[in-house]
Design an enzyme around this catalytic site. Structure first.
Site, short mmCIF file in Angstrom:
data_model
loop_
_atom_site.label_atom_id
_atom_site.label_comp_id
_atom_site.label_asym_id
_atom_site.label_seq_id
_atom_site.Cartn_x
_atom_site.Cartn_y
_atom_site.Cartn_z
N CYS A 1 0.81 -1.22 0.00
CA CYS A 1 0.00 0.00 0.00
C CYS A 1 0.85 1.27 0.00
CB CYS A 1 -0.95 0.00 1.19
SG CYS A 1 -0.19 -0.44 2.75
N HIS B 1 -3.01 6.41 4.55
CA HIS B 1 -1.57 6.46 4.78
C HIS B 1 -1.01 7.79 4.29
CE1 HIS B 1 -1.75 2.40 5.97
NE2 HIS B 1 -1.03 1.82 5.03
#
Length: 341
Positions: free
Chosen positions: A132, A244
């Site tokens: 990710c 994130h």
């Protein structure tokens, strides 16, 4: 005529998000099979907000013959067992786990960055989805690399607990609640308390002192973008549920001003530039949840090196970091090779 597509791991965070995105993007599917372990077989999964319910099937008993592609969100152990069976049956596997990412016979794809690499999928009938943190970073790096050739990247990540699955999200919620009422906040999923704290440790430690998460960012960036790029990463878990963030410092072979970099990023696929030099003129994780874009802010020149830039990058890790990228790979595979829609 549309595709017959499988979503394996349809009860997990990423699997559910895959179903949402397939529905949102109106993926041309004639048939969708949702698979999970025997524990969930017989239950129903939502197909986004369409109102359509899909019955969950037991992956152990599923025959992939005649299915076009399968998006796997079931972890490395289960993928190791089932991916070769699906691939051998002619069903192209798009794998979210780390199992095949560094396999030289398996393309590692971010469609905005290296779409042509998907042509190598026929070697094993498997395509890998990157980590990710890597996915959002290479989307941001690509236009800069094309313009000025990046030589070195230093990145510090601020990774949400959803990257550790439902257990990670539950732990942040439970610890936060317990602290407010004066109860114990002992860690279970994480190595230390995550509520009101940050933990500079994601995945296992390696011999050189880095963690496996940091190693993934290094080797995956090289495979996707350029094997000559030097990368050093420090990956940190933060008390954010989804999204994130990354503080990225870049050294380049060529000269590129912050203004020119902003212009490139503004036009680059998959990127939303939000970079006003004023209070609130940047994007934070909470604002990117549910969005497709990788957001870039705080673009500025680094005066400590000859050709340097620094920037802030934020993305929904369950989307671009996992489910969205997998669906984009499926779309790319369809356009470039399977061509049914």
């Amino acid at each position: 005529m549309g595709y017959r597509i499988v979503v394996a791991g349809g009860t997990g965070n990423v699997g559910r998000e895959v179903l949402n995105i397939l529905a949102e993007r109106e993926f041309p599917a004639d048939e969708i099979a949702v698979l999970a372990s025997s524990r969930s077989a017989g239950e129903q999964a939502d197909y986004g907000e369409t109102g359509r319910k899909l019955k969950i099937q037991n992956i152990e008993h599923f025959d992939p013959t005649g299915w076009d592609m399968a998006i796997f969100a079931i972890g490395s152990d289960a993928t190791k067992l089932y991916a070769p069976k699906f691939a051998a049956a002619g069903c192209v596997v798009i794998d979210n786990s780390s199992l095949y990412r560094m396999d030289p016979d398996v393309p590692l794809i971010v469609p905005e960055v290296n779409p042509e690499a998907i042509d190598g999928y026929t070697a094993k009938n498997i395509i890998a989805n990157p980590n990710c943190s890597t996915a959002q970073m290479v989307v941001a790096l690509k236009p800069i690399h094309d313009a000025a050739k990046i030589t070195r990247v230093v990145v510090a990540t601020y990774q949400s607990v959803s990257g550790a699955g439902k257990a990670g999200m539950d732990e942040l919620f439970e610890q936060s609640r317990n602290i407010f009422v004066g109860d114990s906040a002992e860690p279970n999923k994480f190595t230390k308390q995550i509520a009101f704290n940050v933990i500079p440790h994601i995945d296992s430690f390696l011999d050189d002192g880095s963690t496996k998460e940091e190693w993934k960012m290094v080797v995956e960036t090289k495979k996707i973008l350029d094997p000559k790029i030097k990368v050093i990463a420090t990956c940190v878990r933060v008390p954010v549920f989804v999204g994130h963030s990354e503080a990225i410092t870049i050294e380049m072979e060529g000269e590129l001003s912050a203004t020119d970099a902003q212009a490139l990023l503004r036009e680059a696929p998959g990127i939303m530039l939000v970079d006003k030099r004023e209070d609130g003129g940047y994007v934070t994780p909470i604002e990117c949840v549910g969005e497709y874009a990788t957001y870039v802010s705080r673009v500025r020149e680094d005066p400590t090196v000859e050709n340097g830039l620094a920037l802030w990058c934020v993305s929904d890790n369950l989307r671009k970091g996992a489910a969205l990228n997998a669906v984009q790979i499926a779309e790319l595979l369809g356009r470039r090779h399977l061509k049914k829609d």
